[in-house]
Design a protein around this motif. Structure first.
Motif, PDB file in Angstrom:
ATOM      1  N   ALA A 153      56.054  23.305   1.794  1.00  0.00           N
ATOM      2  CA  ALA A 153      55.666  24.553   1.139  1.00  0.00           C
ATOM      3  C   ALA A 153      54.221  24.389   0.679  1.00  0.00           C
ATOM      4  O   ALA A 153      53.954  23.672  -0.282  1.00  0.00           O
ATOM      5  N   THR A 154      53.294  25.042   1.371  1.00  0.00           N
ATOM      6  CA  THR A 154      51.878  24.908   1.025  1.00  0.00           C
ATOM      7  C   THR A 154      51.328  26.128   0.319  1.00  0.00           C
ATOM      8  O   THR A 154      50.186  26.104  -0.134  1.00  0.00           O
ATOM      9  N   LEU A 155      52.116  27.199   0.236  1.00  0.00           N
ATOM     10  CA  LEU A 155      51.694  28.405  -0.471  1.00  0.00           C
ATOM     11  C   LEU A 155      52.853  28.865  -1.357  1.00  0.00           C
ATOM     12  O   LEU A 155      53.813  29.453  -0.865  1.00  0.00           O
ATOM     13  N   LEU A 156      52.761  28.619  -2.640  1.00  0.00           N
ATOM     14  CA  LEU A 156      53.884  28.904  -3.537  1.00  0.00           C
ATOM     15  C   LEU A 156      53.756  30.291  -4.158  1.00  0.00           C
ATOM     16  O   LEU A 156      53.753  30.465  -5.373  1.00  0.00           O
ATOM     17  N   THR A 157      53.602  31.279  -3.293  1.00  0.00           N
ATOM     18  CA  THR A 157      53.563  32.670  -3.713  1.00  0.00           C
ATOM     19  C   THR A 157      54.571  33.445  -2.874  1.00  0.00           C
ATOM     20  O   THR A 157      55.139  32.920  -1.915  1.00  0.00           O
ATOM     21  N   ASN A 207      48.141  29.955  -7.886  1.00  0.00           N
ATOM     22  CA  ASN A 207      46.882  29.908  -7.152  1.00  0.00           C
ATOM     23  C   ASN A 207      46.128  28.601  -7.376  1.00  0.00           C
ATOM     24  O   ASN A 207      45.076  28.388  -6.767  1.00  0.00           O
ATOM     25  N   ASN A 208      46.659  27.745  -8.252  1.00  0.00           N
ATOM     26  CA  ASN A 208      46.053  26.448  -8.473  1.00  0.00           C
ATOM     27  C   ASN A 208      46.147  25.633  -7.183  1.00  0.00           C
ATOM     28  O   ASN A 208      47.216  25.572  -6.561  1.00  0.00           O
ATOM     29  N   PRO A 209      45.059  24.996  -6.751  1.00  0.00           N
ATOM     30  CA  PRO A 209      45.101  24.246  -5.480  1.00  0.00           C
ATOM     31  C   PRO A 209      46.092  23.096  -5.480  1.00  0.00           C
ATOM     32  O   PRO A 209      46.543  22.665  -4.417  1.00  0.00           O
ATOM     33  N   PHE A 210      46.463  22.585  -6.677  1.00  0.00           N
ATOM     34  CA  PHE A 210      47.437  21.509  -6.749  1.00  0.00           C
ATOM     35  C   PHE A 210      48.866  22.039  -6.755  1.00  0.00           C
ATOM     36  O   PHE A 210      49.814  21.261  -6.784  1.00  0.00           O
ATOM     37  N   VAL A 211      49.011  23.355  -6.739  1.00  0.00           N
ATOM     38  CA  VAL A 211      50.303  23.999  -6.556  1.00  0.00           C
ATOM     39  C   VAL A 211      50.411  24.555  -5.146  1.00  0.00           C
ATOM     40  O   VAL A 211      51.410  24.338  -4.450  1.00  0.00           O
ATOM     41  N   SER A 212      49.376  25.265  -4.714  1.00  0.00           N
ATOM     42  CA  SER A 212      49.318  25.867  -3.373  1.00  0.00           C
ATOM     43  C   SER A 212      48.127  25.288  -2.618  1.00  0.00           C
ATOM     44  O   SER A 212      47.034  25.853  -2.624  1.00  0.00           O
ATOM     45  N   PRO A 213      48.289  24.129  -1.981  1.00  0.00           N
ATOM     46  CA  PRO A 213      47.147  23.499  -1.309  1.00  0.00           C
ATOM     47  C   PRO A 213      46.547  24.359  -0.204  1.00  0.00           C
ATOM     48  O   PRO A 213      45.399  24.139   0.177  1.00  0.00           O
ATOM     49  N   ALA A 270      56.486  27.291 -11.309  1.00  0.00           N
ATOM     50  CA  ALA A 270      55.320  27.851 -11.991  1.00  0.00           C
ATOM     51  C   ALA A 270      55.573  28.061 -13.473  1.00  0.00           C
ATOM     52  O   ALA A 270      54.638  28.345 -14.226  1.00  0.00           O
ATOM     53  N   GLY A 271      56.838  27.949 -13.914  1.00  0.00           N
ATOM     54  CA  GLY A 271      57.152  28.112 -15.316  1.00  0.00           C
ATOM     55  C   GLY A 271      57.112  29.545 -15.790  1.00  0.00           C
ATOM     56  O   GLY A 271      56.832  29.819 -16.959  1.00  0.00           O
ATOM     57  N   MET A 272      57.389  30.489 -14.887  1.00  0.00           N
ATOM     58  CA  MET A 272      57.316  31.897 -15.272  1.00  0.00           C
ATOM     59  C   MET A 272      58.449  32.278 -16.216  1.00  0.00           C
ATOM     60  O   MET A 272      59.532  31.697 -16.171  1.00  0.00           O
TER      61      MET A 272
END
Length: 707
Positions: free
Chosen positions: A459-463, A597-603, A492-494
């Motif tokens: 999973a490289t895009l967590l949106t 959108n953080n790069p360390f979440v969604s590389p 993401a802790g939403m």
């Protein structure tokens, strides 16, 4: 694939069936023959409408492949799924036409079967229309619609109302390898049976026992199974999914798995205390960088690991290592050690593994089966990290623990039976994401970067941004969008309290408002914490990278002979067509937290500055995985930067195929491909460490560099 022949066969089967069925007597068939005639007429109409749509995709989908030798992207997958559905309809139609006059012909059963596939065909037609919208609106070669948030929101809205039960009843798993369909049926039946008693006052064993007894009705009644599965996947809370997925780690199931798995001489569970480590800088081994233990959300804490080794090696039975063993399981295969098993010298290789599970479930125990096989096939020690899980431990806790475990392994490789001359990171799904982000973190801190990465269906895009492969979440029994969004939001802790639950369903209402606000504050702080060690110019480029739709600045649009005219507005379907709608709306909370959108979440959203210097990345994806486009686009991004990357797309397998490696030949072949990619990392020529990293970023968390 000769699509012309497929549609000719479909037309012929429809005509043949309508002619044969129209001559059936009313007795003993009742209205079943009329149902079949009506159904074949609808299928014929769908076929006429779909033929130009398929031509649209086959003319252009090769532009979205990674390269000419790697055919695979979401557009190809949607066409492939349609092909599977049509072949089932043609095969079933031929059977009906040949046997409808027989004395033993089951008219009601065959009518129900054909109606189910007719409904599936209708919904697939809707998905292809939505994919045409993506094809029209996205930039040329782009599989995601990051520039158009409204397009992704419309995709989510369509998912919430579209009928999905048809894909979980009689048509369950039609797109996958035939050998896996019985397993998928077992999973779905187990899930709906488990969900029937979920939330009621009963022990876990009692719930499982009742589920076993009640599962029979879901075998007999596929329609009931489909309706119940749709309800569960749309509206049950994260606690249900954690409970169900963790059933694989129950004593009974894990015991059965151990019986079927390979025997290994070492299977240790370790607990590493939270102590600051000091590692040499990759650019200058005379200097050292302090590595702090994980601290996010609740302060310093231990990290749990599992060491697996097919052979006993020097260091693995040392007193120093045994000091780290946890007491909940036997630390090592006592029977082998007591008989004086011969110790082998340390391996020059070390494999560090991060398990999948959507960041919310499972541990290394769930993945032991294939890890034991890998240890045997590669003859290498494997260290698997049991990182903390969301939503209790949202980002960045898992990343912190995995990075700390990686650094601890480098410093203490002699205890693990390895000299760590070559170190590879491997993981699947969420674990694949962590392999990439841990490597990014190593570059940022200036410590040694691993020699390679093997990420299976990462999973490289967590949106919840739309892509053609993510349209498969409407039909996938293992990764529905409702489940995927819950996992992303949990990591993401939403604030889960923002979702209004559907009446009569179980929700996370037990979370108080104060707790939810606290989680929200912590996750916002975590995002600021990660950004604190990025250069200002990198932070400034993050939003630009997002706007550029994965780094492609071209305004060129893909040219395709699409049958819909999108120029006049957001119309997704042609006049006269509407997909089937569900009576119960799904509750989907789109992932809108800035953390995703953080790069360390969604590389996939990371600027080039954070990706340049990564080791060779080997991606192994499946053509039928909803996250296929994540791998394709990330591989393209690395390739366009000049970074070493490979992509292999296997056929006919679902997301999570590594956990199924012992169930079918196809899954075992896919697991072997992963092993070969890891072996390539270990056997490639060594690159001097000073060329493996870029200048380390300033990191206030780790403090100044010291000798």
């Amino acid at each position: 694939m000769d699509w012309g022949a497929v549609f000719i066969s479909l037309e012929a089967v429809c005509e043949e069936n309508m002619t044969a069925l129209s001559s059936l007597p009313n007795f003993p068939y009742g209205d079943a023959s009329e149902r079949l005639v009506t159904c074949m007429s609808k299928i014929q109409a769908h076929g006429h409408a779909l033929e130009p749509v398929v031509s649209c995709f086959t003319a252009v989908y090769h532009h979205y492949d990674f390269d000419s030798d790697t055919p695979g992207n979401g557009y190809r997958t949607l066409v492939k799924v349609l092909h599977s559905c049509l072949l089932h309809i043609i095969q079933k139609g031929r059977y009906i036409a040949s046997n409808c006059h027989g004395a033993f012909f089951r008219a009601d059963h065959n009518a129900s079967e054909m109606e189910a596939y007719c409904s599936a065909l209708c919904q697939l037609r809707a998905l292809l229309y939505l994919a045409q919208r993506l094809l029209h609106d996205n930039d040329h070669g782009q599989l995601y619609s990051l520039q158009d948030g409204e397009l992704s929101r419309r995709f989510v809205r369509e998912y919430t109302s579209m009928h999905k039960a048809c894909f979980y009843g009689r048509c369950l798993g039609f797109q996958f390898s035939p050998t896996l369909r019985p397993f998928l049926q077992t999973v779905v039946i187990s899930m709906v049976s488990f969900g029937e008693r979920y939330g009621k006052q009963q022990s876990g064993l009692g719930t499982a026992a009742f589920s076993l007894l009640s599962s029979g009705k879901y075998v007999i009644d596929p329609e009931l199974r489909g309706v119940e599965f749709e309800r569960i996947t749309q509206n049950l809370d994260m606690n249900f999914w954690k409970s169900f997925w963790n059933l694989t780690e129950s004593e009974l199931l894990s015991g059965l798995a151990c019986i079927a798995s390979n025997l290994v001489q070492v299977n240790l569970t370790l607990t590493i205390p939270p102590e600051t480590l000091h590692l040499p800088l990759a650019s200058d081994p005379k200097l050292f960088a302090p590595v702090s233990p994980p601290v996010a959300h609740w302060g310093p804490g231990p990290v749990h690991l599992r060491l697996i080794s097919y052979e006993l090696r020097e260091g693995q039975d040392s007193e120093k290592l045994l000091e780290f063993t946890r007491t909940d399981t036997p630390p090592i295969s006592v029977s082998l050690l007591s008989f004086g098993a011969k110790k082998r010298p340390p391996s020059p290789w070390l494999l560090v593994h991060f398990h999948g599970g959507g960041f919310v479930a499972q541990t290394s125990k769930s993945h032991e089966n294939y890890l034991k096989s890998w240890s045997r096939d590669l003859n290498v020690p494997i260290l698997s990290v049991d990182y903390s899980l969301a939503p209790e431990a949202p980002f960045p806790r898992a990343l912190e623990e995995c990075f700390y475990a990686y650094c601890w392994a480098l410093k203490n490789c002699h205890l693990l039976g390895s000299t760590a001359e070559r170190v590879c990171l491997a993981g699947d799904s969420a674990g694949g994401n962590l392999c990439i982000t841990v490597s990014m973190r190593a570059m940022a801190c200036g410590v040694r970067v691993p020699d390679g990465i093997m990420a299976a269906y990462p999973a490289t895009l967590l949106t919840t941004d739309a892509s053609p492969s993510r349209l498969l979440t409407l039909i996938d029994p293992l990764l529905p969008l409702g489940v995927l969004s819950k996992c992303l939001n949990a990591y993401a802790g939403m604030d889960c309290q923002m979702v209004q639950p559907t009446e009569g369903t179980t929700t996370l209402s037990a979370l108080g408002r104060d707790t939810a606000l606290l989680i929200s504050d912590l996750t916002m702080g975590a995002s600021n914490w990660i950004q604190s060690f990025l250069p200002a110019e990198v932070i400034g480029s993050l939003s630009l990278s997002h706007r550029r739709s994965l780094g492609n600045e071209t305004d060129q649009r893909s040219v395709s002979p699409c049958s819909l005219d999108f120029s006049s507005g957001p119309r997704d379907y042609p006049e006269g067509f509407e997909p089937l709608r569900s009576e119960r709306l799904a509750v989907i909370q789109t992932t809108c937290s800035p953390i995703v959108n953080n790069p360390f979440v969604s590389p996939l959203l990371a600027p080039e500055e954070l990706l340049r210097g990564l080791p060779p990345v080997h991606l192994v994806a499946s053509s039928l995985d909803a996250l296929l486009d994540d791998s394709v686009m990330f591989a393209k991004k690395l390739r366009d930067m000049g970074q070493p990357v490979t992509l292999r797309v296997v056929e006919d397998l679902p997301h999570g195929f590594l956990s199924l490696s012992g169930l079918a030949k196809e899954t075992q072949v896919a697991s072997d491909i992963c092993v070969e990619r890891i072996r390539e990392v270990f056997q490639q020529k060594t690159t001097p460490l000073c060329t493996q990293v870029t200048t380390p970023f300033k990191d206030q968390t780790f403090g100044s560099l010291s000798k």
